[in-house]
Motif scaffolding. Sequence first.
Motif, mmCIF file in Angstrom:
data_model
loop_
_atom_site.group_PDB
_atom_site.id
_atom_site.type_symbol
_atom_site.label_atom_id
_atom_site.label_comp_id
_atom_site.label_asym_id
_atom_site.label_seq_id
_atom_site.Cartn_x
_atom_site.Cartn_y
_atom_site.Cartn_z
ATOM 1 N N GLY A 168 -6.718 -27.384 -21.219
ATOM 2 C CA GLY A 168 -5.562 -27.194 -21.600
ATOM 3 C C GLY A 168 -4.789 -28.264 -21.942
ATOM 4 O O GLY A 168 -3.707 -28.666 -22.645
ATOM 5 N N ASP A 171 -4.719 -29.570 -25.426
ATOM 6 C CA ASP A 171 -3.925 -28.651 -26.405
ATOM 7 C C ASP A 171 -2.350 -29.016 -26.520
ATOM 8 O O ASP A 171 -1.698 -28.574 -27.506
ATOM 9 C CB ASP A 171 -4.127 -27.280 -25.766
ATOM 10 C CG ASP A 171 -5.492 -26.646 -25.826
ATOM 11 O OD1 ASP A 171 -5.924 -26.303 -26.988
ATOM 12 O OD2 ASP A 171 -5.969 -26.625 -24.877
ATOM 13 N N TYR A 172 -2.270 -29.713 -25.405
ATOM 14 C CA TYR A 172 -0.659 -30.329 -25.503
ATOM 15 C C TYR A 172 -0.575 -31.675 -26.132
ATOM 16 O O TYR A 172 0.184 -32.104 -27.037
ATOM 17 C CB TYR A 172 0.009 -30.351 -24.169
ATOM 18 C CG TYR A 172 0.421 -28.700 -23.699
ATOM 19 C CD1 TYR A 172 1.603 -28.388 -24.139
ATOM 20 C CD2 TYR A 172 -0.358 -28.257 -22.906
ATOM 21 C CE1 TYR A 172 1.715 -26.918 -23.894
ATOM 22 C CE2 TYR A 172 -0.225 -26.845 -22.659
ATOM 23 C CZ TYR A 172 1.002 -26.299 -23.239
ATOM 24 O OH TYR A 172 1.227 -24.936 -22.672
ATOM 25 N N ALA A 194 1.872 -21.217 -24.573
ATOM 26 C CA ALA A 194 1.188 -20.960 -23.366
ATOM 27 C C ALA A 194 0.311 -19.637 -23.240
ATOM 28 O O ALA A 194 -0.720 -19.361 -22.634
ATOM 29 C CB ALA A 194 2.167 -20.894 -22.349
ATOM 30 N N ASP A 195 1.302 -18.730 -23.938
ATOM 31 C CA ASP A 195 0.613 -17.112 -23.823
ATOM 32 C C ASP A 195 -0.864 -17.321 -24.916
ATOM 33 O O ASP A 195 -1.537 -16.659 -24.430
ATOM 34 C CB ASP A 195 1.449 -16.319 -24.450
ATOM 35 C CG ASP A 195 2.657 -15.710 -23.731
ATOM 36 O OD1 ASP A 195 2.439 -15.576 -22.315
ATOM 37 O OD2 ASP A 195 3.825 -15.488 -23.910
ATOM 38 N N LEU A 197 -2.714 -19.777 -25.400
ATOM 39 C CA LEU A 197 -3.891 -20.545 -25.037
ATOM 40 C C LEU A 197 -4.387 -19.668 -23.563
ATOM 41 O O LEU A 197 -5.525 -19.627 -23.657
ATOM 42 C CB LEU A 197 -3.059 -21.882 -24.142
ATOM 43 C CG LEU A 197 -2.651 -22.897 -25.016
ATOM 44 C CD1 LEU A 197 -2.334 -24.204 -24.368
ATOM 45 C CD2 LEU A 197 -3.991 -23.303 -25.811
ATOM 46 N N ILE A 198 -3.485 -19.045 -22.929
ATOM 47 C CA ILE A 198 -4.076 -18.121 -21.835
ATOM 48 C C ILE A 198 -4.820 -17.157 -22.387
ATOM 49 O O ILE A 198 -5.885 -16.897 -21.703
ATOM 50 C CB ILE A 198 -3.026 -17.797 -20.886
ATOM 51 C CG1 ILE A 198 -1.957 -18.792 -20.328
ATOM 52 C CG2 ILE A 198 -3.200 -16.631 -20.070
ATOM 53 C CD1 ILE A 198 -2.859 -19.424 -19.153
ATOM 54 N N ASN A 249 4.174 -27.990 -19.752
ATOM 55 C CA ASN A 249 2.773 -28.027 -18.896
ATOM 56 C C ASN A 249 2.999 -27.085 -17.683
ATOM 57 O O ASN A 249 2.181 -26.209 -17.324
ATOM 58 C CB ASN A 249 2.529 -29.327 -18.425
ATOM 59 C CG ASN A 249 2.197 -30.285 -19.387
ATOM 60 O OD1 ASN A 249 2.342 -31.652 -19.245
ATOM 61 N ND2 ASN A 249 1.702 -29.930 -20.683
ATOM 62 N N PHE A 252 2.636 -23.261 -18.903
ATOM 63 C CA PHE A 252 1.339 -23.018 -18.949
ATOM 64 C C PHE A 252 0.820 -22.636 -17.483
ATOM 65 O O PHE A 252 -0.287 -21.726 -17.261
ATOM 66 C CB PHE A 252 0.416 -23.998 -19.583
ATOM 67 C CG PHE A 252 -1.030 -23.775 -19.554
ATOM 68 C CD1 PHE A 252 -1.687 -23.193 -20.476
ATOM 69 C CD2 PHE A 252 -1.784 -24.604 -18.666
ATOM 70 C CE1 PHE A 252 -3.186 -23.054 -20.425
ATOM 71 C CE2 PHE A 252 -3.492 -24.581 -18.590
ATOM 72 C CZ PHE A 252 -3.918 -23.563 -19.155
ATOM 73 N N ASN A 253 0.778 -23.722 -16.541
ATOM 74 C CA ASN A 253 0.494 -23.631 -15.203
ATOM 75 C C ASN A 253 1.131 -22.377 -14.362
ATOM 76 O O ASN A 253 0.009 -21.384 -13.915
ATOM 77 C CB ASN A 253 0.697 -24.884 -14.333
ATOM 78 C CG ASN A 253 0.105 -26.055 -14.730
ATOM 79 O OD1 ASN A 253 -0.951 -26.118 -15.400
ATOM 80 N ND2 ASN A 253 0.804 -27.320 -14.517
ATOM 81 N N LYS A 255 1.410 -19.373 -15.969
ATOM 82 C CA LYS A 255 0.860 -18.320 -16.368
ATOM 83 C C LYS A 255 -0.775 -18.434 -15.987
ATOM 84 O O LYS A 255 -1.515 -17.388 -15.940
ATOM 85 C CB LYS A 255 0.842 -18.452 -18.095
ATOM 86 C CG LYS A 255 2.342 -18.023 -18.616
ATOM 87 C CD LYS A 255 2.296 -18.326 -20.042
ATOM 88 C CE LYS A 255 3.866 -18.021 -20.543
ATOM 89 N NZ LYS A 255 4.375 -16.804 -20.198
#
Length: 365
Positions: A168, A171-172, A194-195, A197-198, A249, A252-253, A255
């Motif tokens: 991840g 990706d940022y 983030a959605d 990516l998850i 970040n 993302f974390n 999620k």
Amino acid sequence: MGGELKKWLVVFVGVVVVSLQCGVRAQPQVPCYFIFGDSLVDNGNNNGISSLAKANYAPYGIDFPGGPTGRFSNGKTTVDVIAQLLGFNNYIPPYATASGRAILGGVNYASAAAGIRDETGQQLGARISFGGQVNNYKNTVSQVVNILGDENTAANYLSKCIYSLGMGSNDYLNNYFMPQYYSSSRQYTPEQFADVLIQQYSRGIRDLYNYGARKVALIGVGQIGCSPNELAQNSPDGRTCVQRINNANQIFNTKLKSLVDVLNRNLTDAKFIYIDAYGIFQDLISNPSGFGFRVTNAGCCGVGRNNGQITCLPLQTPCRNRNEYLFWDAFHPTEAANIIVGRRSYSAQSSSDAYPFDIRRLAQL
């Protein structure tokens, strides 16, 4: 009777001494350890591919027994530390060179510049995305089946192993916050990205599950906005972390932690945990002296502002007091920092370090 006991004790002590002298150690807590990730844990998979994201030259590895192996650190990475704490005598080999029965102890598939998304990091050349790493793991599984004789035996064996996934960051770093190369920040809000990516990450994780993974640690993204590179480029004073990056970040974390709950609910014969690398790093930045660090905003080795504008060059002379630096280069922590993160991932020191529990407990299941 007393004489017999004395004789027995002498023999027993002798055996213990010989065992220690020969370096005999206890068995690892799990039979194997499989590692997926990016440059934070790459240990040589990028060495032989056409990529700018390589670290197989001095002074990388200056404090590592094997020298510059391809690790993006002066010494051990977090997964090296975790492997040692799990009781492995040797470091987990990279997929690029792992072969034969050595794969039964685990394989490291990590690739510098790789992300969850396939296009991530493409401006740096070749890299093995998360999807590519999963495919390489499937190839390893077929080899494990051949070695152990049948699929059921292999599945039972793999179910006891630890899997750690740390994806991840790129990706940022090498996608969303690089609008000159990528359109993702124009397509998605941080929440939407983030959605996306998850969702993609979840598919790959379920793929690993279908190929035997049952004990899985998902490692959160660290504080990219506090890296020397971001401080050099986007911090007005070179010290204040770039909050818009850290905020993304954290989304993302959050999620990713929720995904752990979803996976544990749906895949009940497996166990998934979340490691809060962001929070552990926050401790190191907030209270550096408490952990022995003196410099948190500059790389030990690098070029330009914060030693962060260009990463460590071949044969460059790094700082001498490496244990006092949080960062080794523009992006990557020093061995001193990796040891702390690795130890707290394995055995949580704070209730927030791991959810619902740490890697040590995961190994015991």
